[in-house]
Design a protein around this motif. Sequence first.
Motif, PDB file in Angstrom:
ATOM      1  N   ALA A 138      -3.921   8.389  -2.491  1.00 56.62           N
ATOM      2  CA  ALA A 138      -2.566   8.244  -1.943  1.00 56.62           C
ATOM      3  C   ALA A 138      -2.594   8.386  -0.422  1.00 56.62           C
ATOM      4  O   ALA A 138      -1.905   7.655   0.297  1.00 56.62           O
ATOM      5  CB  ALA A 138      -1.630   9.283  -2.563  1.00 56.62           C
ATOM      6  N   LYS A 139      -3.401   9.317   0.075  1.00 58.58           N
ATOM      7  CA  LYS A 139      -3.508   9.517   1.524  1.00 58.58           C
ATOM      8  C   LYS A 139      -4.130   8.287   2.198  1.00 58.58           C
ATOM      9  O   LYS A 139      -3.687   7.863   3.267  1.00 58.58           O
ATOM     10  CB  LYS A 139      -4.331  10.763   1.832  1.00 58.58           C
ATOM     11  CG  LYS A 139      -3.617  12.044   1.472  1.00 58.58           C
ATOM     12  CD  LYS A 139      -4.483  13.258   1.724  1.00 58.58           C
ATOM     13  CE  LYS A 139      -3.785  14.529   1.285  1.00 58.58           C
ATOM     14  NZ  LYS A 139      -4.636  15.714   1.431  1.00 58.58           N
ATOM     15  N   VAL A 140      -5.156   7.720   1.571  1.00 55.47           N
ATOM     16  CA  VAL A 140      -5.790   6.515   2.121  1.00 55.47           C
ATOM     17  C   VAL A 140      -4.783   5.370   2.146  1.00 55.47           C
ATOM     18  O   VAL A 140      -4.642   4.672   3.158  1.00 55.47           O
ATOM     19  CB  VAL A 140      -7.048   6.122   1.305  1.00 55.47           C
ATOM     20  CG1 VAL A 140      -7.564   4.753   1.720  1.00 55.47           C
ATOM     21  CG2 VAL A 140      -8.143   7.170   1.457  1.00 55.47           C
ATOM     22  N   ASP A 141      -4.071   5.165   1.026  1.00 51.84           N
ATOM     23  CA  ASP A 141      -3.073   4.098   0.961  1.00 51.84           C
ATOM     24  C   ASP A 141      -1.997   4.287   2.025  1.00 51.84           C
ATOM     25  O   ASP A 141      -1.547   3.325   2.647  1.00 51.84           O
ATOM     26  CB  ASP A 141      -2.415   4.058  -0.425  1.00 51.84           C
ATOM     27  CG  ASP A 141      -3.356   3.583  -1.523  1.00 51.84           C
ATOM     28  OD1 ASP A 141      -4.400   2.979  -1.204  1.00 51.84           O
ATOM     29  OD2 ASP A 141      -3.050   3.839  -2.712  1.00 51.84           O
ATOM     30  N   ARG A 142      -1.599   5.524   2.246  1.00 56.96           N
ATOM     31  CA  ARG A 142      -0.575   5.815   3.252  1.00 56.96           C
ATOM     32  C   ARG A 142      -1.077   5.448   4.650  1.00 56.96           C
ATOM     33  O   ARG A 142      -0.338   4.882   5.458  1.00 56.96           O
ATOM     34  CB  ARG A 142      -0.198   7.303   3.187  1.00 56.96           C
ATOM     35  CG  ARG A 142       0.838   7.725   4.174  1.00 56.96           C
ATOM     36  CD  ARG A 142       2.202   7.247   3.785  1.00 56.96           C
ATOM     37  NE  ARG A 142       3.146   7.652   4.830  1.00 56.96           N
ATOM     38  CZ  ARG A 142       4.342   7.172   4.956  1.00 56.96           C
ATOM     39  NH1 ARG A 142       4.786   6.293   4.106  1.00 56.96           N
ATOM     40  NH2 ARG A 142       5.121   7.578   5.917  1.00 56.96           N
ATOM     41  N   LYS A 143      -2.343   5.746   4.930  1.00 56.13           N
ATOM     42  CA  LYS A 143      -2.907   5.384   6.237  1.00 56.13           C
ATOM     43  C   LYS A 143      -2.979   3.865   6.404  1.00 56.13           C
ATOM     44  O   LYS A 143      -2.766   3.348   7.504  1.00 56.13           O
ATOM     45  CB  LYS A 143      -4.281   6.017   6.421  1.00 56.13           C
ATOM     46  CG  LYS A 143      -4.171   7.504   6.685  1.00 56.13           C
ATOM     47  CD  LYS A 143      -5.463   8.118   7.122  1.00 56.13           C
ATOM     48  CE  LYS A 143      -5.211   9.594   7.386  1.00 56.13           C
ATOM     49  NZ  LYS A 143      -6.302  10.267   8.000  1.00 56.13           N
ATOM     50  N   GLU A 144      -3.264   3.157   5.315  1.00 58.28           N
ATOM     51  CA  GLU A 144      -3.272   1.690   5.383  1.00 58.28           C
ATOM     52  C   GLU A 144      -1.867   1.160   5.673  1.00 58.28           C
ATOM     53  O   GLU A 144      -1.707   0.199   6.426  1.00 58.28           O
ATOM     54  CB  GLU A 144      -3.813   1.103   4.077  1.00 58.28           C
ATOM     55  CG  GLU A 144      -5.291   1.338   3.908  1.00 58.28           C
ATOM     56  CD  GLU A 144      -5.817   0.914   2.557  1.00 58.28           C
ATOM     57  OE1 GLU A 144      -7.034   0.985   2.384  1.00 58.28           O
ATOM     58  OE2 GLU A 144      -5.023   0.524   1.688  1.00 58.28           O
ATOM     59  N   TYR A 145      -0.876   1.791   5.057  1.00 57.93           N
ATOM     60  CA  TYR A 145       0.510   1.397   5.333  1.00 57.93           C
ATOM     61  C   TYR A 145       0.836   1.602   6.807  1.00 57.93           C
ATOM     62  O   TYR A 145       1.365   0.709   7.468  1.00 57.93           O
ATOM     63  CB  TYR A 145       1.485   2.186   4.451  1.00 57.93           C
ATOM     64  CG  TYR A 145       2.888   2.191   4.992  1.00 57.93           C
ATOM     65  CD1 TYR A 145       3.638   1.012   5.036  1.00 57.93           C
ATOM     66  CD2 TYR A 145       3.457   3.350   5.504  1.00 57.93           C
ATOM     67  CE1 TYR A 145       4.919   1.008   5.562  1.00 57.93           C
ATOM     68  CE2 TYR A 145       4.735   3.351   6.030  1.00 57.93           C
ATOM     69  CZ  TYR A 145       5.473   2.175   6.061  1.00 57.93           C
ATOM     70  OH  TYR A 145       6.731   2.166   6.595  1.00 57.93           O
ATOM     71  N   VAL A 146       0.516   2.771   7.329  1.00 56.21           N
ATOM     72  CA  VAL A 146       0.822   3.082   8.732  1.00 56.21           C
ATOM     73  C   VAL A 146       0.090   2.102   9.654  1.00 56.21           C
ATOM     74  O   VAL A 146       0.658   1.625  10.636  1.00 56.21           O
ATOM     75  CB  VAL A 146       0.452   4.555   9.058  1.00 56.21           C
ATOM     76  CG1 VAL A 146       0.493   4.830  10.544  1.00 56.21           C
ATOM     77  CG2 VAL A 146       1.379   5.500   8.305  1.00 56.21           C
ATOM     78  N   ALA A 147      -1.149   1.774   9.314  1.00 52.45           N
ATOM     79  CA  ALA A 147      -1.934   0.872  10.159  1.00 52.45           C
ATOM     80  C   ALA A 147      -1.345  -0.535  10.202  1.00 52.45           C
ATOM     81  O   ALA A 147      -1.351  -1.185  11.245  1.00 52.45           O
ATOM     82  CB  ALA A 147      -3.380   0.822   9.676  1.00 52.45           C
ATOM     83  N   GLY A 148      -0.812  -1.003   9.091  1.00 53.63           N
ATOM     84  CA  GLY A 148      -0.375  -2.397   9.027  1.00 53.63           C
ATOM     85  C   GLY A 148       1.112  -2.634   8.971  1.00 53.63           C
ATOM     86  O   GLY A 148       1.552  -3.782   8.861  1.00 53.63           O
ATOM     87  N   GLN A 201       0.836  -1.204   0.000  1.00 49.73           N
ATOM     88  CA  GLN A 201       0.000   0.000   0.000  1.00 49.73           C
ATOM     89  C   GLN A 201       0.871   1.255   0.000  1.00 49.73           C
ATOM     90  O   GLN A 201       0.508   2.266  -0.588  1.00 49.73           O
ATOM     91  CB  GLN A 201      -0.959   0.004   1.199  1.00 49.73           C
ATOM     92  CG  GLN A 201      -2.076  -1.011   1.092  1.00 49.73           C
ATOM     93  CD  GLN A 201      -2.890  -0.870  -0.186  1.00 49.73           C
ATOM     94  OE1 GLN A 201      -3.187   0.233  -0.646  1.00 49.73           O
ATOM     95  NE2 GLN A 201      -3.248  -1.995  -0.772  1.00 49.73           N
ATOM     96  N   ARG A 202       2.030   1.175   0.631  1.00 44.30           N
ATOM     97  CA  ARG A 202       2.970   2.298   0.579  1.00 44.30           C
ATOM     98  C   ARG A 202       3.413   2.526  -0.868  1.00 44.30           C
ATOM     99  O   ARG A 202       3.475   3.665  -1.341  1.00 44.30           O
ATOM    100  CB  ARG A 202       4.180   2.027   1.471  1.00 44.30           C
ATOM    101  CG  ARG A 202       5.170   3.181   1.482  1.00 44.30           C
ATOM    102  CD  ARG A 202       6.380   2.886   2.325  1.00 44.30           C
ATOM    103  NE  ARG A 202       7.074   1.728   1.773  1.00 44.30           N
ATOM    104  CZ  ARG A 202       8.082   1.113   2.364  1.00 44.30           C
ATOM    105  NH1 ARG A 202       8.509   1.502   3.551  1.00 44.30           N
ATOM    106  NH2 ARG A 202       8.667   0.084   1.799  1.00 44.30           N
ATOM    107  N   ASP A 203       3.699   1.431  -1.586  1.00 46.68           N
ATOM    108  CA  ASP A 203       4.056   1.546  -3.009  1.00 46.68           C
ATOM    109  C   ASP A 203       2.912   2.153  -3.811  1.00 46.68           C
ATOM    110  O   ASP A 203       3.121   3.005  -4.668  1.00 46.68           O
ATOM    111  CB  ASP A 203       4.399   0.177  -3.597  1.00 46.68           C
ATOM    112  CG  ASP A 203       5.719  -0.387  -3.097  1.00 46.68           C
ATOM    113  OD1 ASP A 203       6.459   0.338  -2.397  1.00 46.68           O
ATOM    114  OD2 ASP A 203       6.004  -1.566  -3.414  1.00 46.68           O
ATOM    115  N   GLU A 204       1.693   1.682  -3.543  1.00 44.43           N
ATOM    116  CA  GLU A 204       0.516   2.206  -4.257  1.00 44.43           C
ATOM    117  C   GLU A 204       0.340   3.695  -3.961  1.00 44.43           C
ATOM    118  O   GLU A 204      -0.047   4.464  -4.841  1.00 44.43           O
ATOM    119  CB  GLU A 204      -0.746   1.437  -3.849  1.00 44.43           C
ATOM    120  CG  GLU A 204      -0.861   0.061  -4.453  1.00 44.43           C
ATOM    121  CD  GLU A 204      -1.090   0.066  -5.947  1.00 44.43           C
ATOM    122  OE1 GLU A 204      -1.724   1.000  -6.475  1.00 44.43           O
ATOM    123  OE2 GLU A 204      -0.610  -0.873  -6.603  1.00 44.43           O
TER     124      GLU A 204
END
Length: 195
Positions: free
Chosen positions: A149-159, A55-58
């Motif tokens: 991009a902001k949503v994907d970044r939050k998913e990265y931080v969460a997981g 998700q960070r890549d996305e």
Amino acid sequence: MQRHLIIAALLAAATTAGFAQTAASTVQRDVNQEKRIEQGLQNGTITTREAALLQRDESKVDKMQAQALKDGKLSDAERAKLNAAQNKTSRDIATATHNGVNGNPLSASSQRMQGDVQRNINQQQRIEAGVQNGSLTNHEVAKLERGQAKVDRKEYVAGRDGHVGAKEQHRVQKSENHQSKRIHHEKTDAQERKS
């Protein structure tokens, strides 16, 4: 004189259709990659942590799309740069899928990540549909990709630690809900893609 006007109009329509197709194809590729991530989570070949890294890549790709489409056009150089970034993400997905590290698709953490990735797929498909039917301009797509991009970044931080807790998922869902409203607004405003 009239023939020149007709040719000019046809060229303008073809150019606009080319931009629409390019924006749609980059968003469609996002959809396909998100589906691959979700499938890996569902069958256990991708762990929650690996999904977070993907998700960070996305997020990086979505930022690049937003930047490239900000002026309403996608140059050949921008298209090539985006394609290279999407190819890297695709390779990272393949590596995560085939590295022999397995996750538990039935764990609460994996289920939460699966739900978030499915929501990404739905929202990217809504953006792509807006490009295809003309309800989204490239400027609007740029804004929406910045939001993705902001949503994907939050998913990265969460997981990123390999676990997505209920509070972390709530923060991601809040961001996803905000993005969903933005997609609806941009698709239903008066701006339309010129054909």
